[in-house]
Design an enzyme around this catalytic site. Structure first.
Site, PDB file in Angstrom:
ATOM      1  N   ARG A  84       0.849  -1.201   0.000  1.00 28.63           N
ATOM      2  CA  ARG A  84       0.000   0.000   0.000  1.00 28.63           C
ATOM      3  C   ARG A  84       0.882   1.247   0.000  1.00 28.63           C
ATOM      4  O   ARG A  84       1.819   1.357   0.795  1.00 28.63           O
ATOM      5  CB  ARG A  84      -0.902  -0.017   1.237  1.00 28.63           C
ATOM      6  CG  ARG A  84      -1.909   1.116   1.313  1.00 28.63           C
ATOM      7  CD  ARG A  84      -2.751   0.958   2.574  1.00 28.63           C
ATOM      8  NE  ARG A  84      -3.561  -0.249   2.524  1.00 28.63           N
ATOM      9  CZ  ARG A  84      -3.978  -0.896   3.610  1.00 28.63           C
ATOM     10  NH1 ARG A  84      -3.643  -0.489   4.829  1.00 28.63           N
ATOM     11  NH2 ARG A  84      -4.741  -1.969   3.480  1.00 28.63           N
ATOM     12  N   ARG A 153      -1.549   6.883   9.759  1.00 34.06           N
ATOM     13  CA  ARG A 153      -1.695   6.325   8.412  1.00 34.06           C
ATOM     14  C   ARG A 153      -1.771   7.432   7.349  1.00 34.06           C
ATOM     15  O   ARG A 153      -1.673   8.619   7.644  1.00 34.06           O
ATOM     16  CB  ARG A 153      -2.947   5.451   8.361  1.00 34.06           C
ATOM     17  CG  ARG A 153      -2.966   4.281   9.351  1.00 34.06           C
ATOM     18  CD  ARG A 153      -2.055   3.149   8.924  1.00 34.06           C
ATOM     19  NE  ARG A 153      -2.183   1.970   9.777  1.00 34.06           N
ATOM     20  CZ  ARG A 153      -3.037   0.955   9.578  1.00 34.06           C
ATOM     21  NH1 ARG A 153      -3.878   0.995   8.553  1.00 34.06           N
ATOM     22  NH2 ARG A 153      -3.052  -0.087  10.386  1.00 34.06           N
ATOM     23  N   LYS A 217      -3.501   1.797  15.094  1.00 36.94           N
ATOM     24  CA  LYS A 217      -3.442   2.728  13.971  1.00 36.94           C
ATOM     25  C   LYS A 217      -4.110   4.054  14.331  1.00 36.94           C
ATOM     26  O   LYS A 217      -4.970   4.123  15.224  1.00 36.94           O
ATOM     27  CB  LYS A 217      -4.115   2.108  12.749  1.00 36.94           C
ATOM     28  CG  LYS A 217      -5.572   1.698  12.963  1.00 36.94           C
ATOM     29  CD  LYS A 217      -6.058   0.900  11.782  1.00 36.94           C
ATOM     30  CE  LYS A 217      -7.461   0.336  12.049  1.00 36.94           C
ATOM     31  NZ  LYS A 217      -7.916  -0.520  10.950  1.00 36.94           N
ATOM     32  N   LYS A 219      -5.685   7.670  12.352  1.00 34.26           N
ATOM     33  CA  LYS A 219      -6.110   8.156  11.044  1.00 34.26           C
ATOM     34  C   LYS A 219      -6.601   9.596  11.131  1.00 34.26           C
ATOM     35  O   LYS A 219      -7.324   9.949  12.055  1.00 34.26           O
ATOM     36  CB  LYS A 219      -7.220   7.256  10.465  1.00 34.26           C
ATOM     37  CG  LYS A 219      -6.774   5.818  10.241  1.00 34.26           C
ATOM     38  CD  LYS A 219      -7.893   4.970   9.663  1.00 34.26           C
ATOM     39  CE  LYS A 219      -7.410   3.544   9.382  1.00 34.26           C
ATOM     40  NZ  LYS A 219      -8.482   2.700   8.799  1.00 34.26           N
ATOM     41  N   CYS A 437     -14.789  -3.598   0.166  1.00 36.61           N
ATOM     42  CA  CYS A 437     -13.387  -3.926   0.461  1.00 36.61           C
ATOM     43  C   CYS A 437     -12.950  -5.087  -0.439  1.00 36.61           C
ATOM     44  O   CYS A 437     -13.745  -5.670  -1.171  1.00 36.61           O
ATOM     45  CB  CYS A 437     -13.229  -4.284   1.934  1.00 36.61           C
ATOM     46  SG  CYS A 437     -13.937  -5.890   2.381  1.00 36.61           S
ATOM     47  N   CYS A 443      -7.425 -11.330   1.468  1.00 36.58           N
ATOM     48  CA  CYS A 443      -7.454 -10.808   2.831  1.00 36.58           C
ATOM     49  C   CYS A 443      -7.645 -11.943   3.834  1.00 36.58           C
ATOM     50  O   CYS A 443      -8.639 -12.683   3.769  1.00 36.58           O
ATOM     51  CB  CYS A 443      -8.562  -9.773   3.003  1.00 36.58           C
ATOM     52  SG  CYS A 443      -8.650  -9.121   4.691  1.00 36.58           S
ATOM     53  N   CYS A 482     -15.635  -8.584   6.471  1.00 39.31           N
ATOM     54  CA  CYS A 482     -15.463  -8.821   7.902  1.00 39.31           C
ATOM     55  C   CYS A 482     -15.867  -7.553   8.633  1.00 39.31           C
ATOM     56  O   CYS A 482     -16.136  -6.523   8.002  1.00 39.31           O
ATOM     57  CB  CYS A 482     -14.025  -9.232   8.217  1.00 39.31           C
ATOM     58  SG  CYS A 482     -12.880  -7.830   8.357  1.00 39.31           S
ATOM     59  N   CYS A 486     -13.240  -1.606   6.676  1.00 37.82           N
ATOM     60  CA  CYS A 486     -12.385  -0.891   5.736  1.00 37.82           C
ATOM     61  C   CYS A 486     -13.176  -0.034   4.748  1.00 37.82           C
ATOM     62  O   CYS A 486     -12.707   1.023   4.338  1.00 37.82           O
ATOM     63  CB  CYS A 486     -11.494  -1.875   4.981  1.00 37.82           C
ATOM     64  SG  CYS A 486     -10.261  -2.670   6.039  1.00 37.82           S
TER      65      CYS A 486
END
Length: 572
Positions: A84, A153, A217, A219, A437, A443, A482, A486
């Site tokens: 990414r 991120r 994380k 953001k 996603c 994944c 899931c 995302c």
């Protein structure tokens, strides 16, 4: 250094999550990655190094479609890496586009995928190609540092800095934030780019993160009303621009958003951020740093499911968090200003910027840039456009792209290529408002299909919309394989979250502007049940809505679903 970080120097690691020991003992993210990369006996890296690769912008994955076959053949899984990029503000030049396209065919699976954080990710990068892949990205003046991991991120903002002076300044701030909050460890440059290591003390290695980094994380998003294309309330930190007459006056500051949760664990939930104050443009970077440092020092390092900023805010209260931020700053935030959002969708087709040049918004279903069997040649078409385009290409957080800064005399040339490669189909407003996603096959967290399945489900929902007389209406639909969120499914008017192969939780009641969470309506249902549930609701919406009412507002007004007033009430 805050109290919690100080305690981490003395506390028993057995009391903390294992990832905390891993980070602290990793020699600033180096670990044993050199050894893992040199091991040609396996396509994987060691378990510990798998965690560290995330800080460098890539995840180890395997092709789940082939797991059983390879197990039967006594072969290890077909390991590869998802890589990414870090592209704050989501802008690349035409030349960079051509380079990234070339890299996809040389080292990955031949496609580019636009993510929900305004960047690209590659799939199918084999370990033997990984270093060359990263070096080619570096030659394009880009990198993957901090695109994943327990750090700040990729910083996102309302797309396309060429639209106005306000858009340009907000884009510049996204870049400043990204640069300022970037990890300082040179591990990435040493291991993957061949840089020689230079000795330095801890403060030189990571002056903001220390050797412990963050608990999870982090953001940041910047939005320019009336567009909430970034879903500004879904992030740890949100800045909402306040401008008038082309002058950027400041930002309303929001803290404590986040999308992920875990099925069956009500202590985990998505949360929208709280509005806490206002700052000037010159204060944005230091305000973001102060918020990150409060989270660094107070985030839960025992339970990673409880480690995001949203839970720190929930545990201590937003007033406490604001006070701690103001202690870091040494001054108080001003009171927030009013703002208004119209939608969280993208704009498509041609529109003109303040400088007189034109911009073309291109719908990219689920962000996948490829040549498709239906004749749509997005990969080839964008390659040809980049060869003649002297402007930039902007990525959006809804997984679409914008061909920017097209002069009047170049519009026909760009449009001819769009037509030649069938890059624009007759796409419904429903499909243009959808997002998924990646999920299967790569994944490792996926419980159900998403990117590969949503288009066919949209086909069936489009028929239901047509039958109800709603063909021209936009309803925000999002799907994830899931519950980690995302594609920000918990903000959708209709959200699908995978539970098992072919089974999804159905959520209703999100806001068309991204200002309200949805709520669980039906659990673990298959496609037939999805259509049985939604078809009569769409018909009722067509009959009973009031003028200008969105589907999400309608289902709440009619008490089909209760409004989620706060993240902690998401499971009520």
């Amino acid at each position: 250094m805050g109290d919690i970080i100080q305690q981490l120097h003395d506390i028993s690691f057995e009391e903390l999550h294992p990832n905390e020991r891993l980070k602290a003992e990793s020699d600033y993210l180096r670990g044993t990655l050199r050894r893992s990369m040199a091991d040609r006996a396996s396509g994987a890296v060691s378990d510990a190094d798998t965690q560290l690769t995330k800080f460098h912008g890539f995840y180890q994955q395997d092709d789940r479609d082939l797991r059983s076959e390879r197990r039967h053949q006594k072969l290890e899984p077909l390991y590869s890496f998802m890589v990414r990029l870090r592209i704050p503000g989501g802008l690349v030049s035409a030349q960079q586009w051509l380079t990234l396209d070339d890299i996809a065919s040389r080292y990955a699976n031949g496609t580019l995928r636009i993510t929900t954080r305004q960047t690209f990710q590659y799939h199918g990068v084999l370990k033997e190609n990984l270093r060359s892949h990263l070096q080619a990205i570096d030659e394009a003046m880009l990198d993957t540092i901090a695109a994943c991991g327990d750090v700040n991120r990729n910083v996102i903002c309302t797309a396309n800095p060429h639209r106005s002076t306000t858009h340009r300044r907000v884009f510049e701030l996204a870049q400043e934030l990204s640069a300022h909050l970037l990890p300082r460890s040179r591990a990435y440059h040493e291991i993957f780019l061949g840089e020689e290591r230079v000795a330095g003390g801890e403060e030189e290695q990571e002056p903001l993160y220390t050797k412990h980094y963050l608990s999870r994380k982090f953001k940041i998003a910047l939005a320019i009303p009336p567009e909430n294309d970034v879903d500004v309330f879904a992030h740890d930190v949100g800045f909402i621009a306040d401008s008038e007459g082309g002058e950027l006056r400041g930002f309303t500051v929001c803290i404590g958003g986040g999308m992920g949760m875990t099925h069956g664990e009500p202590a985990t939930f998505p949360r929208l951020s709280d509005v806490v104050g206002y700052c000037t443009p010159d204060q944005v970077v230091e305000v973001a740093e102060a918020i990150m440092l409060v989270q660094r020092d107070n985030g839960d390092r025992h339970d990673r499911k409880h480690a995001r900023t949203k839970y720190t805010v929930e545990d201590h209260g937003i007033a406490w968090f604001r006070a701690e931020v103001e202690k870091q700053l040494g001054y108080s935030l001003s009171e927030p200003h009013d703002f208004h959002f119209d939608s969280n969708r993208d704009r498509y087709g041609w529109h003109q910027g303040d400088n007189g040049n034109w911009h073309f918004g291109l719908f990219v279903e689920n962000g996948r840039i490829a040549d498709f069997d239906n004749g749509m040649q997005l990969l080839t078409g964008m390659r040809e456009i980049a060869r003649i385009h002297d402007g930039d290409i902007a990525l959006t957080t809804n997984q679409n792209l914008i061909i920017t800064n097209v002069a009047d005399d170049k519009r026909d040339d760009i449009m001819a290529l769009i037509d030649k490669y069938h890059m624009v189909k007759n796409v419904s407003a429903l499909r243009q408002s959808s997002m998924a996603c990646v999920a299967f096959p790569t994944c490792g967290l996926a419980m159900a299909e998403s990117e590969r399945y949503l288009p066919s489900l949209i086909d069936k929902l489009e028929q239901a919309m047509h039958d109800a007389g709603l063909s021209d209406d936009a309803i925000v639909v999002r799907m994830t394989g899931c519950p980690n969120g995302c594609a920000r499914p918990y903000l959708a008017e209709i959200g699908f979250v995978g539970k098992a192969p072919g089974r999804y939780n159905l959520y209703l009641g999100g806001s068309f502007t991204g200002r309200r969470l949805n709520k669980l309506y039906r659990e673990t249902i298959d496609e037939d049940t999805i259509l049985e549930e939604l078809t009569p609701l769409l018909q009722r919406f067509a009959r009973e809505r009031i003028e200008g009412e969105s589907f999400g507002d309608f289902v709440i007004r009619k008490e089909i679903i209760a409004a989620t007033t706060a993240g902690r009430h998401f499971h009520d």
